[in-house]
Design a protein around this motif. Structure first.
Motif, mmCIF file in Angstrom:
data_model
loop_
_atom_site.group_PDB
_atom_site.id
_atom_site.type_symbol
_atom_site.label_atom_id
_atom_site.label_comp_id
_atom_site.label_asym_id
_atom_site.label_seq_id
_atom_site.Cartn_x
_atom_site.Cartn_y
_atom_site.Cartn_z
ATOM 1 N N PRO A 192 0.859 -1.087 -0.076
ATOM 2 C CA PRO A 192 0.064 0.137 -0.098
ATOM 3 C C PRO A 192 1.020 1.214 -0.063
ATOM 4 C CG PRO A 192 -0.632 -1.566 1.651
ATOM 5 C CD PRO A 192 0.692 -1.949 1.182
ATOM 6 N N PHE A 198 -4.098 2.492 -1.850
ATOM 7 C CA PHE A 198 -3.740 1.752 -2.802
ATOM 8 C C PHE A 198 -3.587 2.303 -4.052
ATOM 9 C CE2 PHE A 198 -4.869 -1.240 0.665
ATOM 10 C CZ PHE A 198 -4.132 -2.133 0.571
ATOM 11 N N THR A 202 -0.812 -1.043 -8.441
ATOM 12 C CA THR A 202 -0.931 -2.057 -7.404
ATOM 13 C C THR A 202 -2.264 -2.659 -7.347
ATOM 14 O OG1 THR A 202 0.355 -0.845 -5.790
ATOM 15 C CG2 THR A 202 -0.890 -2.629 -4.826
ATOM 16 N N GLU A 242 -4.316 -1.504 6.690
ATOM 17 C CA GLU A 242 -4.003 -1.689 5.372
ATOM 18 C C GLU A 242 -3.750 -3.066 4.709
ATOM 19 O OE1 GLU A 242 -1.216 2.652 5.718
ATOM 20 O OE2 GLU A 242 -0.384 0.759 4.825
ATOM 21 N N GLY A 246 -6.433 -4.830 2.196
ATOM 22 C CA GLY A 246 -5.854 -5.401 0.885
ATOM 23 C C GLY A 246 -6.403 -6.906 0.772
#
Length: 473
Positions: A192, A198, A202, A242, A246
């Motif tokens: 991240p 993000f 990515t 984070e 994700g």
């Protein structure tokens, strides 16, 4: 959860629900909206129930399959696997001078890693060759990895175009892209953009890897005091938020996609502003990542022989040993930057790689512990020898002396002139390096498949001389 873990978890849930995570990818935003996630101005807000629902869909263990099955890797549980290193744009020589990394360096690292028993995975960005165009570097490096090694494959950077090329190449090698999800072949790492973002590249990579069922590491590299709170618990909570966001997004793209909960976080040096990866704070971030991952039922990623030293030195030794020992003792499953890194990720070193292989061997000997069976306790032998006796000439000693005690290849023991000790150590490093390169043998690889890969890369517009160099031993 115990107290500290419970507090960190609660803080990360508040961050995700109250502040959210910004996502710079309209396709990903549409996917999570369809799954009931609140989105305002590109920012996604997750409730605890939503996060916990989605991360439970990720497998607690999974296998990555190598072209040679003896290198298959089981990720999760009590298993630990080492990745050598990743991403450095420079090489530090034995005298401490630094130069730009070149593609020939990359191929040399490939050969050393292939011949090293400590690693079941090869490739990725062992170094970032400065003599390759960034837009075409990873497809060329992947070709070289496939030609020079039959271990599992580490992924590399790139946006949608480069990542799709990777899947196309793997499809050529492994019988079609549609088969990749049955046997994952490549692992990539996604970071991240801390705090709590993000980026497009990515998320493009995340979409393509997930749709092909290929595993990913979600590893925030939060720097306490600059991209995260200076207090370590705050940085760990932000990093966890984070990573969990994700992982949840990956599962919304394709349920059951293998994902690793990762951490590359540490503190910033407030005197210089640099990222201090060899600091005890980095080891603490890794320790808490391992503990949180276990609570969430996820495999974990942490750093290996991390250090901030400018060259092979006392500092590169003690920082690397601390980082790796904590990583193993806490049960990290996938050990990233396992060998060879210097200068807080800025440089790779052939010499440090060899030293770190020795550190890995030492740590693995420690992790094996001791046996307490009758043969190992040797009570009858001790009673037989008795007070004032000796054990050196006993059959028991002859039987076990080669396996019980670990012996260094690099370090020096016994009588040796002090003034020549460092010269001897560096000579041993060079000897080990040259030995690994001299015994390297290129693994078998279908010439028909190689031809198809070459044709594919030519169609991508990659120069034939670069392709030829990638395939040369």
């Amino acid at each position: 959860m115990q107290g500290n873990l419970r507090n960190i978890h609660a803080a990360s849930m508040k961050i995700l629900e109250q502040t959210g995570v910004k996502l710079y990818n309209s396709e990903v935003l549409e996917i999570i909206k369809q799954n009931g996630i609140k989105v305002l101005n590109r920012t996604a807000y997750f409730t605890e129930d939503q996060i916990m629902k989605w991360i439970k869909k990720a497998p607690s263990e999974f296998t990555i399959y190598a072209r040679n099955p003896k290198y298959n890797m089981l990720i999760g549980g009590n298993h630990a696997e080492y990745n050598s290193t990743y991403g450095a744009p420079a090489v530090t020589e034995s005298d401490g001078t630094t130069r730009p990394a070149l593609f020939n360096d990359y191929k040399t690292f490939l050969k050393i890693v292939h011949e090293s028993d400590q690693f079941n995975i090869n490739g990725g960005v062992l170094v970032q060759p400065t003599d390759l165009k960034s837009s075409e570097s990873y497809p060329i490096m992947l070709l070289s990895t496939l030609v020079h090694s039959d271990k599992c494959i580490m992924g590399g950077p790139g946006g949608a175009k480069e990542t799709q090329a990777v899947m196309d190449m793997l499809g050529i090698v492994f019988g079609g892209k549609e088969n990749l999800h049955k046997k994952p072949r490549i692992l990539t790492i996604l970071n991240p953009s801390s705090p709590l973002q993000f980026d497009q590249t990515t998320l493009d990579t995340m979409l393509i890897y997930a749709r092909h069922g290929q595993p990913m590491i979600i590893a925030p590299a939060v720097m306490a005091g600059t991209t995260g709170p200076v207090t370590l618990s705050g940085t760990i909570a932000q990093a966890s938020a984070e990573s969990l966001a994700g992982i949840a997004i990956v599962q919304m793209i394709r349920e059951g996609t293998p994902v690793i909960y990762g951490s590359a976080s540490s503190t910033s040096d407030m005197r210089t502003g640099s990222f201090a990866i060899g600091a005890p704070e980095g080891a603490l971030c890794t320790a808490y990542a391992a503990r949180l991952a276990k609570e969430y039922g996820l495999p974990s990623r942490g750093g290996g022989t991390l250090n901030d030293a400018k060259c092979v030195s006392v500092q590169s030794g003690y920082e690397s040993m601390m980082s790796l020992l904590i990583t193993r003792m806490e049960g990290i499953n996938y050990i990233f930057h396992g060998a060879g890194i210097l200068d807080n990720y800025a440089s790779m070193s052939f010499e440090q790689l060899i030293v770190d292989i020795e550190i890995i061997d030492m740590v693995e000997r420690f992790m094996r512990g001791i046996k307490t069976d009758q043969e190992s306790l040797a009570v009858d032998l001790i009673n037989q020898v008795g007070p004032g006796g000796e054990f050196l000439t006993k059959e028991h000693t002859f039987k076990h002396c080669r396996n019980e005690a670990w012996s260094p290849e690099i370090g020096i023991r016994g009588s040796y002139p002090n003034e020549k000790a460092n010269e001897k150590i560096f000579a041993n490093i060079e000897k080990k390096k040259e030995k690994l390169l001299s015994i390297y043998e290129k693994p078998e690889f279908s010439s028909d498949i190689q031809s198809k890969l070459v044709d594919y890369l030519i169609d991508l517009g990659i120069a034939s001389d670069k392709i030829k160099t990638a395939m040369e031993v």
